[in-house]
Design an enzyme around this catalytic site. Structure first.
Site, PDB file in Angstrom:
ATOM      1  N   GLY A  92      11.784  -7.466  -6.459  1.00 30.42           N
ATOM      2  CA  GLY A  92      11.185  -8.795  -6.596  1.00 30.42           C
ATOM      3  C   GLY A  92       9.926  -8.683  -7.439  1.00 30.42           C
ATOM      4  CB  ILE A 137       5.593  -6.538  -4.990  1.00 26.96           C
ATOM      5  CG1 ILE A 137       4.762  -7.746  -4.533  1.00 26.96           C
ATOM      6  CG2 ILE A 137       4.823  -5.243  -4.762  1.00 26.96           C
ATOM      7  CD1 ILE A 137       4.517  -7.826  -3.029  1.00 26.96           C
ATOM      8  NE  ARG A 150      19.876 -10.195  -1.617  1.00 25.42           N
ATOM      9  CZ  ARG A 150      19.280 -11.162  -0.960  1.00 25.42           C
ATOM     10  NH1 ARG A 150      19.664 -11.441   0.246  1.00 25.42           N
ATOM     11  NH2 ARG A 150      18.307 -11.851  -1.493  1.00 25.42           N
ATOM     12  CB  THR A 151      20.933  -9.944  -7.645  1.00 27.71           C
ATOM     13  OG1 THR A 151      21.068 -10.572  -6.377  1.00 27.71           O
ATOM     14  CG2 THR A 151      21.847 -10.574  -8.658  1.00 27.71           C
ATOM     15  CB  ILE A 162       3.816  -1.222   0.262  1.00 27.38           C
ATOM     16  CG1 ILE A 162       4.754  -1.461  -0.929  1.00 27.38           C
ATOM     17  CG2 ILE A 162       2.938  -0.025   0.038  1.00 27.38           C
ATOM     18  CD1 ILE A 162       4.036  -1.956  -2.179  1.00 27.38           C
ATOM     19  NE  ARG A 218       6.244  -8.261   6.857  1.00 26.52           N
ATOM     20  CZ  ARG A 218       5.325  -8.516   5.929  1.00 26.52           C
ATOM     21  NH1 ARG A 218       4.774  -7.533   5.231  1.00 26.52           N
ATOM     22  NH2 ARG A 218       4.914  -9.759   5.692  1.00 26.52           N
ATOM     23  CD  GLU A 222       2.590  -3.578  10.675  1.00 23.01           C
ATOM     24  OE1 GLU A 222       3.071  -2.670   9.974  1.00 23.01           O
ATOM     25  OE2 GLU A 222       1.974  -4.558  10.208  1.00 23.01           O
ATOM     26  CG  HIS A 240       0.381  -4.751   7.027  1.00 27.51           C
ATOM     27  ND1 HIS A 240       1.433  -5.176   7.784  1.00 27.51           N
ATOM     28  CD2 HIS A 240       0.501  -5.394   5.846  1.00 27.51           C
ATOM     29  CE1 HIS A 240       2.156  -6.051   7.104  1.00 27.51           C
ATOM     30  NE2 HIS A 240       1.603  -6.201   5.908  1.00 27.51           N
TER      31      HIS A 240
END
Ligand code: 8YV
Length: 333
Positions: free
Chosen positions: A156, A158, A179-180, A238, A240, A269, A287
């Site tokens: 995406g 980031i 995914r794509t 970085i 989740r 967390e 985080h």
């Protein structure tokens, strides 16, 4: 009558104060972590909420707070919110995309470099006074970043921003799995090539995980994937907690299956798997991927903009800038 809003976590009073010009505001200046029942209690009679990743917004909460019209979450990720449950009840959800992309990409790079070049391990060595007695030419050897193969899981905004840093700043060969696959022109801008997930695991010298958390990305990196990685490789998460199986990672790190890891997010967390805490070849951070002054302030401003507009106030009344479920806005009340 003025609308009422709840601000669940402490952030920047000068930014949050803007809410007071439009609404009655209840907040949490001591930043106490509320249980879900305490959150439900505080949300009674509130029209909107400025929430954070630590707040779980699900069907039970929404049913117990029927007056709630808008949940404005500070963060690009919103896996703490049941989006379908919000949409079904006509509750608008907003997030904070874009404003944190580059800061989080910078941080992913920093964490990867810290793991590869053993920076926190070296810092502990100096603080423990060891350099003075045992310093030698071949101590604390790490892995190069420049010229290495950078793998990115999740491409995406980031992920793309990290790819550009790797390809154009550090002369890395960049491969990714998503995914794509990206459009060819976007791939070219990122200097990145799509590969299957197993190739990503096998070929990466440094793998960064940036895929959002969902049921389908749960333990996307588990024991089987970790076993495919090079023993000299690093893994940086970085995204989740829960995308990586932390117990499996700790076991692999302990037995030298990979060289090092950089972790900003953890399963469950703020608790951290005790075996990870025991590993010296892991860099652990709390985080803070988006935590630069400018970016955290921009996230707070965008969340306030969203809440003001979502509740029909301010210049963008009815048009919050970054809705997650904009269909709610189109459905007449
Ligand atoms: C946030 C994040 O700081 O944006 C995200 O998804 O993980 C962080 O940038 C965190 O969610 C705070 O709520």
């Amino acid at each position: 009558m003025r609308a009422s809003v709840l601000v669940t976590r402490a952030s920047f009073p000068d930014i949050v104060d803007r809410l007071r010009t439009h609404f009655d505001v209840s907040d949490n200046p001591s930043d106490t972590l509320w249980t879900q029942d305490e959150l439900i209690e505080r949300l009674q009679g509130k029209d909107g909420a400025m929430t954070a990743g630590s707040d779980r917004i699900d069907a039970r909460l929404l049913d117990a707070c029927p007056q709630l019209k808008a949940v404005c979450n500070i963060g690009v990720g919103y896996n703490n919110v049941d989006v379908a449950a919000c949409t079904e009840r006509g509750v608008l959800l907003t997030n904070t995309p874009d404003v944190l992309t580059d800061t989080t990409a910078d941080f992913g790079f920093a964490l990867m470099m810290a793991a590869a070049r053993r920076i926190t391990e070296s810092e502990r060595y100096v603080r423990d006074g060891k350099w003075i007695t045992t310093g030698r030419f071949d101590m604390l050897l790490g892995a190069d970043i420049h010229g290495a193969t950078l793998g990115i899981l999740g491409m995406g905004r980031i992920g793309q921003s990290i790819a550009k840093r790797g390809a154009h700043g550090f002369g890395m060969k960049v491969i990714y799995h998503n995914r794509t696959p990206l459009a060819p022109e976007v791939e070219a801008q990122c200097g990145a090539r799509y590969v299957e997930k197993s190739a990503l695991m096998r070929e990466s010298d440094h793998l960064i995980v940036v895929v959002p958390y969902s049921a389908s990305s749960h333990h996307a990196i588990g024991a089987a994937e970790l076993r495919q990685m090079k023993s000299s490789a690093t893994l940086t998460n970085i995204a989740r907690g829960g995308v990586v199986d932390d117990a499996a990672l700790a076991a692999v790190l302990k037995e030298g299956g990979i060289a090092a890891a950089g972790l900003d997010v953890f399963e469950g967390e703020p608790r951290i798997h005790p075996e990870l805490l025991a590993c010296s070849n892991v860099v652990l951070t709390p985080h803070i991927g988006s935590a630069s002054v400018a970016t955290r302030r921009a996230m707070a401003r965008l969340t306030v903009d969203n809440l003001v507009a979502a509740l029909g106030a301010g210049p963008d009344a009815g048009r919050p800038p970054t809705p997650v479920n904009p269909e709610v806005l189109r459905t007449p009340a």
